[in-house]
Write an enzyme that holds these catalytic residues in place. Structure first.
Site, PDB file in Angstrom:
ATOM      1  N   ASP A  18       0.827  -1.220   0.000  1.00  0.00           N
ATOM      2  CA  ASP A  18       0.000   0.000   0.000  1.00  0.00           C
ATOM      3  C   ASP A  18       0.853   1.259   0.000  1.00  0.00           C
ATOM      4  O   ASP A  18       0.396   2.306  -0.449  1.00  0.00           O
ATOM      5  CB  ASP A  18      -0.877   0.047   1.260  1.00  0.00           C
ATOM      6  CG  ASP A  18      -1.897  -1.066   1.316  1.00  0.00           C
ATOM      7  OD1 ASP A  18      -1.888  -1.928   0.427  1.00  0.00           O
ATOM      8  OD2 ASP A  18      -2.697  -1.076   2.269  1.00  0.00           O
TER       9      ASP A  18
ATOM     10  N   ASP B 202      -2.572   5.718  -3.075  1.00  0.00           N
ATOM     11  CA  ASP B 202      -1.953   4.619  -2.343  1.00  0.00           C
ATOM     12  C   ASP B 202      -1.213   3.771  -3.377  1.00  0.00           C
ATOM     13  O   ASP B 202      -1.705   3.569  -4.502  1.00  0.00           O
ATOM     14  CB  ASP B 202      -3.011   3.752  -1.659  1.00  0.00           C
ATOM     15  CG  ASP B 202      -3.576   4.382  -0.380  1.00  0.00           C
ATOM     16  OD1 ASP B 202      -3.323   5.576  -0.120  1.00  0.00           O
ATOM     17  OD2 ASP B 202      -4.283   3.659   0.361  1.00  0.00           O
TER      18      ASP B 202
ATOM     19  N   HIS C 231      -7.667  -0.051  -3.634  1.00  0.00           N
ATOM     20  CA  HIS C 231      -6.549  -0.906  -4.023  1.00  0.00           C
ATOM     21  C   HIS C 231      -6.991  -1.885  -5.125  1.00  0.00           C
ATOM     22  O   HIS C 231      -8.035  -2.526  -5.020  1.00  0.00           O
ATOM     23  CB  HIS C 231      -5.924  -1.642  -2.841  1.00  0.00           C
ATOM     24  CG  HIS C 231      -5.485  -0.669  -1.769  1.00  0.00           C
ATOM     25  ND1 HIS C 231      -5.240  -1.035  -0.490  1.00  0.00           N
ATOM     26  CD2 HIS C 231      -5.236   0.678  -1.826  1.00  0.00           C
ATOM     27  CE1 HIS C 231      -4.872   0.038   0.215  1.00  0.00           C
ATOM     28  NE2 HIS C 231      -4.870   1.094  -0.582  1.00  0.00           N
TER      29      HIS C 231
ATOM     30  N   ASP D  51      -5.613  -4.697  -6.290  1.00  0.00           N
ATOM     31  CA  ASP D  51      -5.111  -6.062  -6.415  1.00  0.00           C
ATOM     32  C   ASP D  51      -6.037  -7.161  -5.868  1.00  0.00           C
ATOM     33  O   ASP D  51      -5.618  -8.320  -5.749  1.00  0.00           O
ATOM     34  CB  ASP D  51      -3.681  -6.182  -5.859  1.00  0.00           C
ATOM     35  CG  ASP D  51      -3.513  -5.567  -4.497  1.00  0.00           C
ATOM     36  OD1 ASP D  51      -4.492  -5.031  -3.957  1.00  0.00           O
ATOM     37  OD2 ASP D  51      -2.391  -5.619  -3.966  1.00  0.00           O
TER      38      ASP D  51
ATOM     39  N   ARG E  95     -16.546  -7.027 -10.660  1.00  0.00           N
ATOM     40  CA  ARG E  95     -15.979  -5.679 -10.842  1.00  0.00           C
ATOM     41  C   ARG E  95     -15.263  -5.641 -12.187  1.00  0.00           C
ATOM     42  O   ARG E  95     -14.036  -5.476 -12.255  1.00  0.00           O
ATOM     43  CB  ARG E  95     -14.945  -5.381  -9.756  1.00  0.00           C
ATOM     44  CG  ARG E  95     -15.396  -5.657  -8.348  1.00  0.00           C
ATOM     45  CD  ARG E  95     -14.245  -5.497  -7.373  1.00  0.00           C
ATOM     46  NE  ARG E  95     -14.629  -5.870  -6.028  1.00  0.00           N
ATOM     47  CZ  ARG E  95     -13.784  -6.020  -5.023  1.00  0.00           C
ATOM     48  NH1 ARG E  95     -12.487  -5.819  -5.204  1.00  0.00           N
ATOM     49  NH2 ARG E  95     -14.208  -6.360  -3.824  1.00  0.00           N
TER      50      ARG E  95
ATOM     51  N   SER F 107     -11.022  -6.090   4.204  1.00  0.00           N
ATOM     52  CA  SER F 107     -11.084  -6.480   2.794  1.00  0.00           C
ATOM     53  C   SER F 107     -12.247  -7.420   2.533  1.00  0.00           C
ATOM     54  O   SER F 107     -12.896  -7.918   3.455  1.00  0.00           O
ATOM     55  CB  SER F 107      -9.777  -7.151   2.368  1.00  0.00           C
ATOM     56  OG  SER F 107      -8.682  -6.320   2.671  1.00  0.00           O
ATOM     57  N   SER F 108     -12.466  -7.700   1.262  1.00  0.00           N
ATOM     58  CA  SER F 108     -13.562  -8.579   0.861  1.00  0.00           C
ATOM     59  C   SER F 108     -13.050 -10.005   0.673  1.00  0.00           C
ATOM     60  O   SER F 108     -11.842 -10.273   0.751  1.00  0.00           O
ATOM     61  CB  SER F 108     -14.142  -8.074  -0.462  1.00  0.00           C
ATOM     62  OG  SER F 108     -13.241  -8.370  -1.511  1.00  0.00           O
TER      63      SER F 108
ATOM     64  N   CYS G 230      -0.634  -7.877  -1.396  1.00  0.00           N
ATOM     65  CA  CYS G 230      -0.615  -6.725  -0.477  1.00  0.00           C
ATOM     66  C   CYS G 230       0.526  -6.824   0.535  1.00  0.00           C
ATOM     67  O   CYS G 230       1.137  -5.807   0.886  1.00  0.00           O
ATOM     68  CB  CYS G 230      -1.892  -6.676   0.356  1.00  0.00           C
ATOM     69  SG  CYS G 230      -3.427  -6.658  -0.540  1.00  0.00           S
TER      70      CYS G 230
END
Ligand code: GLY
Length: 380
Positions: free
Chosen positions: A112, A200, A249, A251, A268, A302-303, A355
């Site tokens: 990040d 970021d 972000h 990634d 997405r 995060s997801s 990450c």
């Protein structure tokens, strides 16, 4: 001293060339910071993160560190040199002349904060107050690389003021529906304003001469424009992903695996006009496999799509999360040698395997992977 004696420590132009030296984050002392204008819209209404702040439990830190150490050891066994950042006391009030905030965040994930492009390591501006000082954890390493490698460029983006003018303070009302949220994101209405350049590092993907940058909550257009001016020999391409209600972000959304192949989060998808740039240059964009889990682990920002947050060791070898059976299977079918890495205990600390790392050295040079690139493709 002749050119051949020059010690090259820092060199990395893309996400897939053979990895030889990397930074892996640490979970020590990591905090859930108090809410701030940038973070509120990111936390879903029903998330267990709502209203939480303070140091993470020792048990969770120990479990995350065990998985980060496992990753570091696995990479070392692959012949990769691994460095680690130096945590500072994140559980303290921080301030600039413009604001004060209750705590910092941590030093995981490094992706990040630090963007490596060729011989340069660039400290990102960042866009959260809680992450304003995070670069300090990487300074000892970057200082060492700078002193050891005469061609290394240690750069820092202008530190942003992050006053209230940098955020839309009325961005979300409590009762906004998911459809309304997605409508806002589709028209690129994000929480950050265009007051000053913000980015970021984890919103940037490196494809040799081309940098692909997500415009979203953590990176604004001024930030992308700053990157384009800062890297005048690169083409910088803003992208956005309308299906992502929390565009933070790139990634867990868009992941290049090797020259010519990208996996894209099927919830997405890259809009068609942006997709055509990749396709007319011979790049295939496949839907990523579905995540194996219905929920992220507890207290995770995060997801479930950290499933596709994979780390390429080279263009044939890929580290992927060990329980993500569908993603492992897809990578296997695509012909990769897959290295499963248990990592779900580290997810709450800021993300997956990509990450959790930042490149120092990959073999290879700056290549042009987009030969069919028109002048209008240089979008920023
Ligand atoms: N933006 C990271 C995620 O999908 O969780």
């Amino acid at each position: 001293m002749g050119e051949s004696n020059t010690k090259v420590i820092v060199n990395s132009w893309n996400e897939w060339d053979p990895l030889k030296h990397v930074i892996v984050g640490r979970a020590d002392g990591c905090c859930i910071p108090p809410s701030e204008p940038a973070s509120d819209p990111k936390v879903p209404k029903d998330s267990d993160m709502r209203g939480m702040h303070g140091p993470r439990s020792k048990e969770s830190v120990d479990k995350a560190n065990a998985q980060l150490d496992y990753l570091a050891n696995l990479l070392q066994r692959q012949g990769v040199r691994v460095d680690r950042p130096e945590p500072i006391d994140f559980n303290q009030v921080i301030a600039t002349p413009d604001w004060q905030h209750g705590s910092m965040f941590g030093c995981q994930p490094p992706r990040d904060v630090i963007l490596t492009v060729g011989s340069e390591m660039l400290e990102a501006s960042m866009s959260y107050r809680s992450r304003w000082f995070e670069y300090l954890c990487y300074r000892p390493l970057l200082q060492h690389y700078y002193e050891s490698d005469p061609n290394m460029r240690h750069e820092a983006a202008p530190k942003p003021r992050l006053t209230e003018r940098s955020y839309k303070l009325d961005y979300l009302s409590e009762d906004i529906s998911m459809d309304e949220r997605l409508d806002m994101v589709a028209v690129k209405n994000f929480v950050t304003t265009e007051e000053e350049p913000l980015f970021d590092a984890a919103d940037v993907l490196r494809f040799g001469k081309d940098l692909v940058v997500q415009h979203g909550f953590t990176t604004n257009l001024k930030g992308i424009n700053w990157l384009a001016r800062h890297f005048p020999n690169h083409r910088v391409h803003p992208v956005n992903f309308p299906g992502d209600p929390y565009p933070i972000h790139i990634d867990a959304t868009f992941t290049p695996l090797r020259p010519g192949l990208i996996i894209n989060n099927p919830e997405r998808r890259l809009p068609d006009d942006q997709r055509s740039f990749f396709e007319r240059n011979g790049w295939e964009i496949l839907d990523a496999a579905r995540p194996a889990h219905n929920e992220p682990p507890p207290l995770c920002y995060s997801s479930v799509w950290l499933s596709m947050n994979v780390l390429m060791v080279d263009e044939k070898t890929c580290c992927a999360e060990a329980s993500e059976v569908h993603q492992l299977d897809q990578l296997d079918r695509l012909g990769f040698n897959v290295l499963p890495v248990p990592f779900r205990d580290a997810y709450p600390f800021g993300g997956g395997l990509h990450c959790a790392t930042t490149d120092v050295y990959r073999e290879g040079r700056c290549e042009n992977y987009f030969l069919n690139c028109k002048i209008e493709d240089r979008l920023a």
